[in-house]
Enzyme design. Sequence first.
Site, short mmCIF file in Angstrom:
data_model
loop_
_atom_site.label_atom_id
_atom_site.label_comp_id
_atom_site.label_asym_id
_atom_site.label_seq_id
_atom_site.Cartn_x
_atom_site.Cartn_y
_atom_site.Cartn_z
N GLU A 331 -1.46 -0.68 -2.60
CA GLU A 331 0.00 -0.66 -2.50
C GLU A 331 0.48 0.68 -1.95
O GLU A 331 0.09 1.74 -2.44
CB GLU A 331 0.63 -0.88 -3.88
CG GLU A 331 0.29 -2.22 -4.50
CD GLU A 331 0.81 -2.36 -5.92
OE1 GLU A 331 1.14 -3.49 -6.31
OE2 GLU A 331 0.91 -1.33 -6.64
N CYS A 332 1.30 0.61 -0.92
CA CYS A 332 1.97 1.77 -0.33
C CYS A 332 0.98 2.90 0.00
O CYS A 332 0.30 2.83 1.01
CB CYS A 332 3.09 2.26 -1.26
SG CYS A 332 4.37 3.20 -0.37
#
Length: 465
Positions: A331-332
């Site tokens: 994530e990210c």
Amino acid sequence: MQPRLVIAGTHSGVGKTTVTLGLMAAFVEKGNIVQGFKCGPDYIDPSYHRAVTKRASRNLDSWMVSEDVVNDIFIEGCNGADLSIIEGVMGFYDGKASTSDKGSTADISLLLQAPVLLVVDISGMARSAAAVVKGFQQLNEKVKIAGVILNGAGSERHAEMCSEAIKEACGIPALGYLKKGDVPSIPERHLGLVPALERGEHDSLFSQLAAVVSRQFDLERIERLALEASALSRRTNLFQQTKRPSVVKIAVAYDAAFHFYYEENFTLLRQAGAELVYFSPLRGEDLPSHCDGLYLGGGFPEEFADELSQWIKDHPQLKKRVQSGLPTLAECGGYMFLGEQLTTTKGKTVEMAGVIPMVVQMENKLVSLGYRDVTPLDDSFLLSKGQQIRGHEFHYSKAVYTETERPAYFVKGLFGEGKEGYMSDHLLAGYTHLHFASEPAVATQWVKACEVYKNRRLHRGQVSQ
């Protein structure tokens, strides 16, 4: 009993975080076990809370998850604490829309039946401060604004004048004040903030806040207000299900470069049968050889680009393991880490893991921010095609693909929609931070995929250590 308070503000920048941290630090110094919460999806303020209370702070977000789940996240989080302090977001009534309280601090205070301390900037006013407070009382008369904290006072007498006006017109007390210059400014929410917190560089600030708050706030009355909150009952069995014995191990990157995770994601994974094994690339630690899954959360890989690039060179097994089928969620910051290259705002380019065919360019301005309705475009180990989950996006970088993109999700926000991320049979990656409590089945699905991987690994003779 679940003693609790909401620290709300008339607007962003009014001093909510200063007051919240000051109260947390003061009550901790008194020997209380304090639990922090943050309204909304923000990760930075909870990092402050954790630094002061030494307990993981939790997010309370009535958009990403249902009201019943928010209630149960609060109950789960405050277990073992003497006092819970809930920091608001933006202005008290600011939420998802301009005509509704939904998603606002007011919404959370009503949901949790929590008394509210409203932080008011009294700079340049006296009796007018009462008009401000009166307006906040009357916009939604169901909320319980139990007291105010006066910020920006020119002097003790100035604070007294405002306190008298508010007491006479609004019927509630001012329970503390801060004069201009009483405490140092809270450091800006820059990229090095969390690493500095982890190193203890702001401990002296927290001590100063505790001293001022202990001197200028009525802590006894504030504690009594918190104790008046009625007990809440669980509304779901989300965190009450029988914990399955650990059947797989999921490696979690956790250090100053990777630390943005929702605590509920961890809780649900453990409940589904996962043992979480933490490792730190920044400390040179290996990807655990015995893991059956990998979780790369958000953070600031750009802040540590050189160190991470060197770690990748020293640990080529990460790329091999992911490409060999290790069920991986990135994530990210974790998504950026798996790309081929990362270019900083100063123009320096470093090599990254090379798992995803993309290059990442850091920008000087915010690229994307907001809530996301997330729908996977195809089946994966975590989500089935069409299965919906909610999350949040916040980043200063752009991903440019060097080969044909295989987007993971269709995402919809307040101001637009489109495809984002990258997926394969065993990898799901994107800018969106997913909140598992909005679709709890994902934890079980991930653990099942890890079991399949583990059995295949053991069949090949790679015995778990």
